[in-house]
Design a protein around this motif. Structure first.
Motif, short mmCIF file in Angstrom:
data_model
loop_
_atom_site.label_atom_id
_atom_site.label_comp_id
_atom_site.label_asym_id
_atom_site.label_seq_id
_atom_site.Cartn_x
_atom_site.Cartn_y
_atom_site.Cartn_z
N TRP A 399 -57.63 5.13 -30.53
CA TRP A 399 -56.84 4.13 -31.51
C TRP A 399 -57.59 2.85 -31.74
O TRP A 399 -56.86 1.94 -32.51
CB TRP A 399 -55.51 3.88 -30.88
N TYR A 403 -65.07 2.49 -36.16
CA TYR A 403 -64.52 2.76 -37.57
C TYR A 403 -63.19 2.19 -37.85
O TYR A 403 -63.01 1.30 -38.89
CB TYR A 403 -64.28 4.28 -37.74
N GLN A 404 -62.06 2.28 -36.97
CA GLN A 404 -60.89 1.53 -37.13
C GLN A 404 -61.06 0.01 -37.02
O GLN A 404 -60.52 -0.77 -37.50
CB GLN A 404 -59.87 1.98 -35.76
N ARG A 407 -62.50 -1.40 -40.37
CA ARG A 407 -61.38 -1.42 -41.23
C ARG A 407 -60.22 -1.96 -41.09
O ARG A 407 -59.48 -2.42 -41.88
CB ARG A 407 -61.03 0.03 -41.95
N VAL A 410 -55.16 -0.47 -37.76
CA VAL A 410 -54.90 0.04 -36.05
C VAL A 410 -53.41 0.01 -36.20
O VAL A 410 -52.62 -0.43 -36.90
CB VAL A 410 -55.45 -0.90 -35.24
N CYS A 474 -57.69 -7.72 -35.52
CA CYS A 474 -56.99 -6.55 -36.31
C CYS A 474 -55.23 -6.83 -36.46
O CYS A 474 -54.67 -6.45 -37.47
CB CYS A 474 -57.37 -5.47 -35.51
#
Length: 480
Positions: A399, A403-404, A407, A410, A474
């Motif tokens: 999670w 990569y998350q 971008r 999440v 995030c």
């Protein structure tokens, strides 16, 4: 199993000061303990902690001040008051990193990319070595033994001048090694006729008896055969000592290890590993034929593998190992009597520093005990699976992958859980690190504490801190 105790001869504790040099008052406490545990002398490797003067001043440490002349004199005086001899160790061929790293001395390297090996063909190389020795001897009034190092002379014979020298038929790298060492030892004997000279033996191990006999070193040096492994080969070691003896090198020494020889970055030693090494040395001593005598044994405690490598175990965590090894030599094994002597003197329930129970015993029993306990605790934490592999855990990889993160897409609910877990680890680590640092700077220079923390703690702490920051960034993108 019991063996005969270590035969006559000195038991020296090696003080490696090329990393984490103890503060002067802590050094005195350590010397007192060494003496009470059965040591009869110190083998002191100063490197850049010696207060070199004049043209050699550039050799002094810059991360922290070198010891003052007064500190070095008072250390010797204190050792003498405990009936301990002080033997300085000054490298004169290999492992001269602390000298040859300086730009002004680059031209004296055997090859440009090997910082440790001195070019044996230059007059100024010999002059430099003799000036180092002169300053050390002058600051050790009454000294009668010097150790000139000469181990691990890497890349010898690879330099341009050496290749020219070796082009003459019949010349070998062995002779090149021997000729430099002979030059150094003759110069020492000329300056100080009564001086006893010890050197490491490893560069001579492969040499034939005749080569050694004809080397010019017979009667000048005493080889110190070192082997720090728990499975030291007894027969091989005995036959090597016999070879040196037959070649005319009649005064021989051994060197074992109580710390700093497990792995270049070991933080907490295993006493058992070092005990095994000493038991093997007891077997060697018991197997030597009559007439082959060992003048003594140096228990080495390396603080770095070389001047430019990282710190090995600090002295406080290694004191139970040193105590157990010295008592093993005195009693011919770690007998019940030897164990109780260690427990009594250090106030510990076990000779393994990780297993010694925390006690409210007086600090004086064990100088640096509080630091040893804190390092053991912190080390256990740093190596715990949850913390060390936090970034590889299923939740983080599932999670909160790179990569998350990139971008900023999440699942807030799960990433907040990750955040709270990582934050808890960060807080715990920071508290422990603060305690370690506070204790460490009492015994060592600030720079040593800083280096130790950056080496051992930062690689684990920094990724955790980054995760907590990234989670917040995030979540701000995802939650109103």
């Amino acid at each position: 199993m019991q063996y005969p105790p270590w035969p006559e001869g000195q038991k020296l504790v090696h003080l490696d000061l090329k990393g984490a040099p103890p503060r002067a008052d802590y050094l005195h406490k350590l010397i007192e303990l060494f003496s009470e545990l059965g040591a009869e002398g110190l083998l002191v490797e100063y490197e850049d902690m010696f207060p070199y003067e004049g043209e050699l001043q550039l050799l002094q440490a810059t991360a922290q001040p070198a010891y003052s002349r007064q500190e070095i004199l008072s250390m010797q005086e204190f050792a003498r008051s405990k009936s301990m001899e002080v033997i300085p160790l000054v490298q004169t061929f290999g492992h001269m990193e602390f000298v040859l790293k300086h730009r002004a001395l680059w031209g004296l390297r055997e090859v440009a990319h090997c910082v440790g090996t001195l070019n044996p063909h230059r007059e100024e190389g010999l002059r430099l070595v003799m000036e180092m020795l002169r300053q050390v001897v002058e600051l050790h009034p009454g000294v009668n033994t010097l150790h000139i190092g000469a181990d691990e002379v890497y890349m010898l014979g690879e330099g341009e001048e050496s290749k020219l020298w070796l082009a003459t038929p019949g010349r070998t790298v062995e002779q090149l090694f021997l000729s430099h060492v002979t030059k150094v030892t003759k110069a020492i004997k000329e300056a100080w006729p009564q001086m006893t000279i010890i050197m490491w033996d490893d560069m001579m191990r492969g040499m034939s008896q005749d080569t050694l006999k004809d080397s010019g070193l017979v009667g000048l040096v005493q080889p110190m055969l070192w082997d720090y492994t728990p499975d030291l080969d007894v027969d091989r070691t005995v036959s090597l000592l016999e070879k040196y003896h037959r070649a005319g090198l009649l005064q021989l020494w051994a060197a074992s290890s109580f710390k700093g020889s497990t792995n270049v970055h070991t933080c907490v030693p295993s006493t058992q590993r070092h005990l095994d090494n000493h038991v093997q040395w007891l077997k060697v001593a018991a197997s030597l034929p009559a007439g082959v005598n060992l003048k003594g044994i140096a228990l080495t405690g390396w603080q770095r593998y070389d001047h430019l490598s990282v710190l090995c175990e600090l002295m406080p965590v290694a004191l139970p190992s040193l105590a157990a090894c010295l008592q093993t030599l005195l009693h011919g094994g770690l007998s019940a009597e030897a164990q109780s002597r260690v427990s009594e003197r250090l106030g510990v329930s076990s000779v393994e520093v990780e297993a010694m129970e925390r006690s409210s015993a007086e600090e004086s029993l064990f100088p640096g005990r509080r630091l040893a306990e804190l390092i053991v605790e912190l080390n256990a934490l740093l190596n715990s699976e949850h913390i060390r592999f936090f970034e590889n855990s299923m939740v983080v990889r599932g999670w909160f992958s790179p990569y998350q993160r990139q971008r900023r897409m999440v699942t807030p609910l799960i990433t907040m859980t990750i955040h709270s877990q990582a934050s808890a680890y960060v807080t715990t680590l920071q508290q422990k690190v603060e305690a370690v640092k506070e204790e460490m700077v009492r015994l060592y220079p600030e720079s040593s504490a800083q280096e130790w923390i950056e080496e051992h703690v930062s690689p684990v702490l920094t990724p955790l801190q980054r995760i907590t920051e990234d989670v917040m960034a995030c979540v701000q993108e995802m939650v109103p």
